[in-house]
Design a protein around this motif. Structure first.
Motif, PDB file in Angstrom:
ATOM      1  N   MET A 174       0.847  -1.194   0.000  1.00 45.95           N
ATOM      2  CA  MET A 174       0.000   0.000   0.000  1.00 45.95           C
ATOM      3  C   MET A 174       0.882   1.243   0.000  1.00 45.95           C
ATOM      4  N   LYS A 175       0.540   2.224  -0.827  1.00 48.68           N
ATOM      5  CA  LYS A 175       1.362   3.424  -0.932  1.00 48.68           C
ATOM      6  C   LYS A 175       1.206   4.303   0.312  1.00 48.68           C
ATOM      7  N   GLN A 176       2.158   5.235   0.459  1.00 46.54           N
ATOM      8  CA  GLN A 176       2.102   6.172   1.572  1.00 46.54           C
ATOM      9  C   GLN A 176       1.094   7.282   1.271  1.00 46.54           C
ATOM     10  N   TYR A 177       0.362   7.699   2.299  1.00 52.67           N
ATOM     11  CA  TYR A 177      -0.647   8.748   2.151  1.00 52.67           C
ATOM     12  C   TYR A 177      -0.320   9.922   3.047  1.00 52.67           C
ATOM     13  N   ASP A 178      -0.631  11.107   2.565  1.00 50.81           N
ATOM     14  CA  ASP A 178      -0.535  12.304   3.380  1.00 50.81           C
ATOM     15  C   ASP A 178      -1.652  12.281   4.424  1.00 50.81           C
ATOM     16  N   ALA A 179      -1.405  12.909   5.579  1.00 52.77           N
ATOM     17  CA  ALA A 179      -2.400  12.913   6.661  1.00 52.77           C
ATOM     18  C   ALA A 179      -3.739  13.486   6.218  1.00 52.77           C
ATOM     19  N   LYS A 180      -3.728  14.368   5.204  1.00 56.75           N
ATOM     20  CA  LYS A 180      -4.984  14.933   4.702  1.00 56.75           C
ATOM     21  C   LYS A 180      -5.856  13.885   4.034  1.00 56.75           C
ATOM     22  N   LYS A 181      -5.234  12.768   3.646  1.00 50.87           N
ATOM     23  CA  LYS A 181      -5.963  11.695   2.958  1.00 50.87           C
ATOM     24  C   LYS A 181      -6.014  10.416   3.799  1.00 50.87           C
ATOM     25  N   ILE A 182      -5.920  10.577   5.127  1.00 50.87           N
ATOM     26  CA  ILE A 182      -5.988   9.417   6.032  1.00 50.87           C
ATOM     27  C   ILE A 182      -7.161   9.604   6.986  1.00 50.87           C
ATOM     28  N   LEU A 183      -8.004   8.588   7.087  1.00 52.40           N
ATOM     29  CA  LEU A 183      -9.091   8.564   8.061  1.00 52.40           C
ATOM     30  C   LEU A 183      -8.852   7.410   9.028  1.00 52.40           C
ATOM     31  N   ASN A 184      -8.928   7.685  10.313  1.00 55.43           N
ATOM     32  CA  ASN A 184      -8.800   6.637  11.342  1.00 55.43           C
ATOM     33  C   ASN A 184     -10.167   6.421  11.979  1.00 55.43           C
ATOM     34  N   ILE A 185     -10.766   5.269  11.665  1.00 51.05           N
ATOM     35  CA  ILE A 185     -12.164   4.999  12.012  1.00 51.05           C
ATOM     36  C   ILE A 185     -12.257   3.823  12.990  1.00 51.05           C
ATOM     37  N   ALA A 186     -12.852   4.041  14.162  1.00 53.12           N
ATOM     38  CA  ALA A 186     -13.099   2.947  15.107  1.00 53.12           C
ATOM     39  C   ALA A 186     -14.548   2.497  14.994  1.00 53.12           C
ATOM     40  N   LEU A 187     -14.745   1.188  14.836  1.00 53.81           N
ATOM     41  CA  LEU A 187     -16.094   0.613  14.836  1.00 53.81           C
ATOM     42  C   LEU A 187     -16.418   0.178  16.252  1.00 53.81           C
ATOM     43  N   ALA A 188     -17.510   0.711  16.805  1.00 52.21           N
ATOM     44  CA  ALA A 188     -17.883   0.384  18.184  1.00 52.21           C
ATOM     45  C   ALA A 188     -19.384   0.173  18.257  1.00 52.21           C
ATOM     46  N   THR A 234     -12.437   9.213  14.312  1.00 56.88           N
ATOM     47  CA  THR A 234     -13.887   9.133  14.140  1.00 56.88           C
ATOM     48  C   THR A 234     -14.381   7.808  14.709  1.00 56.88           C
ATOM     49  N   ALA A 235     -15.508   7.842  15.406  1.00 53.65           N
ATOM     50  CA  ALA A 235     -16.132   6.615  15.911  1.00 53.65           C
ATOM     51  C   ALA A 235     -17.371   6.323  15.076  1.00 53.65           C
ATOM     52  N   VAL A 236     -17.388   5.166  14.426  1.00 56.06           N
ATOM     53  CA  VAL A 236     -18.590   4.704  13.732  1.00 56.06           C
ATOM     54  C   VAL A 236     -19.316   3.770  14.690  1.00 56.06           C
ATOM     55  N   ILE A 237     -20.462   4.206  15.172  1.00 59.52           N
ATOM     56  CA  ILE A 237     -21.213   3.414  16.144  1.00 59.52           C
ATOM     57  C   ILE A 237     -22.241   2.590  15.387  1.00 59.52           C
ATOM     58  N   VAL A 238     -22.002   1.288  15.381  1.00 58.12           N
ATOM     59  CA  VAL A 238     -22.876   0.368  14.646  1.00 58.12           C
ATOM     60  C   VAL A 238     -24.058   0.003  15.537  1.00 58.12           C
ATOM     61  N   VAL A 239     -25.260   0.072  14.946  1.00 57.61           N
ATOM     62  CA  VAL A 239     -26.501  -0.193  15.688  1.00 57.61           C
ATOM     63  C   VAL A 239     -27.268  -1.285  14.955  1.00 57.61           C
ATOM     64  N   SER A 240     -27.786  -2.246  15.684  1.00 57.12           N
ATOM     65  CA  SER A 240     -28.586  -3.312  15.079  1.00 57.12           C
ATOM     66  C   SER A 240     -29.909  -2.754  14.573  1.00 57.12           C
ATOM     67  N   GLY A 241     -30.235  -3.055  13.301  1.00 60.68           N
ATOM     68  CA  GLY A 241     -31.505  -2.613  12.732  1.00 60.68           C
ATOM     69  C   GLY A 241     -32.688  -3.309  13.366  1.00 60.68           C
ATOM     70  N   LEU A 298     -16.940  13.405   4.581  1.00 58.92           N
ATOM     71  CA  LEU A 298     -17.596  13.806   5.828  1.00 58.92           C
ATOM     72  C   LEU A 298     -16.672  13.704   7.041  1.00 58.92           C
ATOM     73  N   ALA A 299     -15.984  12.561   7.165  1.00 59.43           N
ATOM     74  CA  ALA A 299     -15.165  12.314   8.355  1.00 59.43           C
ATOM     75  C   ALA A 299     -13.919  13.201   8.325  1.00 59.43           C
ATOM     76  N   PRO A 300     -13.507  13.727   9.469  1.00 58.96           N
ATOM     77  CA  PRO A 300     -12.307  14.568   9.504  1.00 58.96           C
ATOM     78  C   PRO A 300     -11.047  13.742   9.242  1.00 58.96           C
ATOM     79  N   SER A 301     -10.139  14.289   8.487  1.00 58.66           N
ATOM     80  CA  SER A 301      -8.886  13.593   8.198  1.00 58.66           C
ATOM     81  C   SER A 301      -7.969  13.647   9.412  1.00 58.66           C
ATOM     82  N   ALA A 302      -6.934  12.809   9.377  1.00 54.73           N
ATOM     83  CA  ALA A 302      -5.953  12.817  10.462  1.00 54.73           C
ATOM     84  C   ALA A 302      -5.270  14.177  10.566  1.00 54.73           C
TER      85      ALA A 302
END
Length: 689
Positions: A1-15, A100-107, A273-277
């Motif tokens: 995987m190539k290197q990305y600038d922080a402007k193009k990196i999203l760190n997403i936690a699924l909770a 960013t926290a992605v909060i998964v909810v059961s439908g 939508l999500a803020p970058s690193a």
């Protein structure tokens, strides 16, 4: 995987709550992004992120896992966190690494305790929040009911973005409220644009909800909304984007991870939508003097990184997962560990996709990766450049309140158990381990029964050590309530050199944690050179009380008379005489059993206060007071005998459905009630037989 600038990196936690489908969402994302060649399923045990043998066996996440994907020119680091409350330490790690926290909810099940806890953890970490309602292909799913549930629980910031069009219980069409377009999904992930379905007033109502949310993002838009003017598409997009980044809007997406329905729309929206690193990963640390230091996200800056997870595997070795805030982590970049002050040698750096490792040149600012074989580095440590020493915030783990004694299946394997548990606690710092020298037990503490059950299973699977858990013994004490005098006379003469020692000792209650020794011998009845032997004899004797064999405390012993033999007296004879005086006198000094009392602070919902107070009374405790803790919670403060607290963790979790927590610490010893003392004494005598 190539290197990305922080402007193009999203760190997403699924909770989210256990069973809501976090890992399935992650698998669907990996599959769509072609980071995985198959759509893994938890039930089949073949997912990328639930790779641990315990996770496969239990079909649930028990540790945090990481995998990066590339999507439309953006690198998204997916951090999958556990949903079970017993593994909340993994959530703390994931939130520390994410932006960013992605909060998964059961439908089907909607908002649960785990949903509330995930939102609370995201708020505490200052993360952007996004909701994803999952499992809409299930006929029992009710998206609109769940959406209202989210709004009523978390307020007007909850804003719909993608909604389903449901026909005969099937959600195959999804409407994007941003561009007002509909997409139909078919077998094998096929997707095609379709005409907007006729959803009646519902669609306009959802669109109005977006406008309301957008209006809150600026005074200009609010004025426009009040005046009844229409927002342009650009204003809606910019308003929502700004609102998501500043936390005033929590967008709601939906879909079905098992069939990958609407996952593409979710990813498309996340990229803008999500803020970058670059925006979100900036931190404030402290220097060596404790002064605040701003650490900006700059790949060319001085290196600063936080270790947010450790894996200690007997086969692959030790892996330290890091989030780089500034600079880069690479083999040629010198770093020091700010906890130890020692330099760390980096041989190589890795990108992790589940358990799969891939070499990379460096881990840049804003990005996540792993470093193998850092011997002294632990989770929560800061690695930084020796030219700019800074300490970043560590990880705030939940308190481990559930304690059990751990015994090896084979006698003599105590050291092996201790070493292996130590390695497991490197991976999971919520595992606490101590040796209780009074009860001669090894005590292990965790988040609950299931947590410690996993520890026992891992000892077997990873280190081939069998162990069992037992209820811990209580470290009782004994003391006296009356002043007495007693003689201890030791005489042994059987030819040759004999033994003789004779002492009179006064025993009385005294405010001390052990023994207070004094003497007032006159006329040389006992020579001074034997005083230390008398004291040593008493100190050895108090290790075992006369009631149940527990240590005797709170006692003053005064040597005031005795006699000696010029030839036969020795230190040993006076030491023995002192222990005889103890055995003769203490039974007449009103000996009593003392039990340890702990201070309890239980944080529970308002509605459970009465249950907890009633339970404290049942456990022979005293409620000392109550304090509001905010958000409908109360802290019940009480003092409770430690002997009554073994299963309190289970009780509080059941009665509060997982919302409650508590801390319990030792404060002092008190007289044990006669009926309880009798049982303890009988049990101690039975153990001796």
């Amino acid at each position: 995987m190539k290197q990305y600038d922080a402007k193009k990196i999203l760190n997403i936690a699924l909770a989210g709550h256990s069973g809501c489908g976090k890992t399935s969402v992650a698998e669907s994302i990996l599959y769509l992004a072609k980071a995985s060649d198959r759509l893994g399923k938890v039930a089949d045990g073949n997912t990328t992120l639930d790779f641990d043998s315990e996770e496969i066996k239990r079909q649930t996440s028990i540790m945090t896992a990481v995998a990066p994907i590339e999507w439309k020119g953006t690198k998204i680091n997916i951090i999958d966190t556990p949903g079970l409350f017993d593994f909340a330490g993994g959530v703390a790690e994931g939130m520390r690494a994410a932006d960013t926290a992605v909060i998964v909810v059961s439908g089907k099940d909607g908002v649960n305790v785990g949903t509330e806890k995930a939102v609370e953890a995201a708020d505490k970490a200052g993360l952007t929040k996004v909701f994803f309602v999952n499992g809409l292909c299930d006929e029992d799913a009710r998206f609109y009911r769940v959406f209202e549930n989210l709004k009523s629980t978390f307020g007007p910031s909850v804003c719909p973005v993608v909604v389903p069009y449901i026909v005969d219980g099937q959600a195959n069409t999804y409407v994007n409220l941003f561009d007002y377009k509909a997409y139909e999904y078919g077998p094998n992930g096929a997707v095609k644009p379709t005409a907007l379905p006729d959803m009646g007033d519902r669609l306009e109502g959802l669109r109005e909800a977006i406008k309301e949310a957008v209006a809150e993002t600026s005074e200009e838009l609010l004025d426009k909304f009040i005046m009844g003017e229409e927002f342009t598409p650009e204003e809606i997009v910019l308003g929502v984007s700004q609102g998501v980044k500043d936390g005033s809007i929590c967008p709601v997406f939906c879909g079905d991870a098992q069939s990958t329905f609407a996952i593409d729309q979710f990813l498309n929206s996340l990229t803008w939508l999500a803020p970058s690193a670059a925006v979100k990963a900036e931190e404030v640390g402290v220097d060596l003097d404790g002064e605040p230091v701003e650490v900006s996200v700059n790949v060319n800056g001085a290196t600063a990184a936080i270790v947010f997870k450790t894996v200690a595997d007997p086969f692959i070795g030790r892996l330290s997962y890091v989030k780089v805030v500034s600079g880069k982590i690479a083999p040629d970049v010198p770093v020091i560990n700010m906890r130890t002050g020692a330099p760390e040698r980096i041989s190589k750096v890795l990108t992790m996709t589940g358990k799969k490792q891939a070499d990379t040149d460096y881990i840049g600012a804003g990005d996540i990766g792993a470093i193998p074989k850092l011997a002294s580095t632990k989770t929560g440590d800061t690695l930084c450049s020796p030219l700019r020493k800074v300490i970043l915030d560590g990880i705030d783990y939940p308190v481990s309140s559930y304690s059990m004694a751990i015994y090896p299946a084979k006698k003599g394997d105590e050291d092996k158990v201790a070493q292996a548990v130590g390695k497991l606690s490197d991976e999971d710092p919520t595992i606490k381990f101590v040796s209780n020298h009074e009860t001669h037990e090894m005590i292990i503490s965790g988040q609950g029964e299931q947590h410690l059950d996993v520890v026992i299973s891992r000892l077997k699977s990873k280190y081939n050590i069998e162990a069992k858990l037992q209820k811990p013994k209580i470290a009782y004490r004994e003391t006296i309530r009356k002043k007495v005098s007693a003689q201890g006379r030791y005489k042994k003469q059987s030819g040759g050199h004999g033994q003789f020692g004779d002492v009179w000792i006064e025993f009385e209650p005294f405010d001390t944690d052990s023994l207070e020794f004094a003497e007032r011998v006159v006329g040389g009845a006992v020579p001074k050179n034997f005083f230390p032997a008398v004291e040593k004899g008493l100190r050895d004797a108090i290790k075992k009380g006369v009631l149940a064999g527990y240590p005797t405390v709170g006692i003053k012993a005064t040597l005031y008379d005795g006699s000696y033999h010029p030839v036969d007296s020795s230190e040993m004879s006076f030491k023995t005489a002192a222990s005889l005086a103890y055995k003769n006198g203490i039974p007449n000094a009103m000996p009593t059993l003392l039990e340890p009392i702990g201070s309890l602070k239980a944080t529970v919902p308002d509605g459970n206060m009465g249950d907890v107070m009633g339970e404290v009374n049942k456990r022979r405790g005293r409620v000392m007071g109550m304090n509001p803790a905010g958000k409908g919670m109360q802290v019940v403060e009480a003092e409770v005998p430690m002997a009554e607290m073994a299963d309190f963790a289970t009780f509080i979790r059941q009665i509060t459905q997982g919302r409650g927590s508590y801390e319990f610490t030792f404060v002092r010893y008190e007289d044990c009630p006669a009926n309880v003392a009798q049982k303890v004494i009988e049990a101690a005598k039975a153990e001796e037989e």
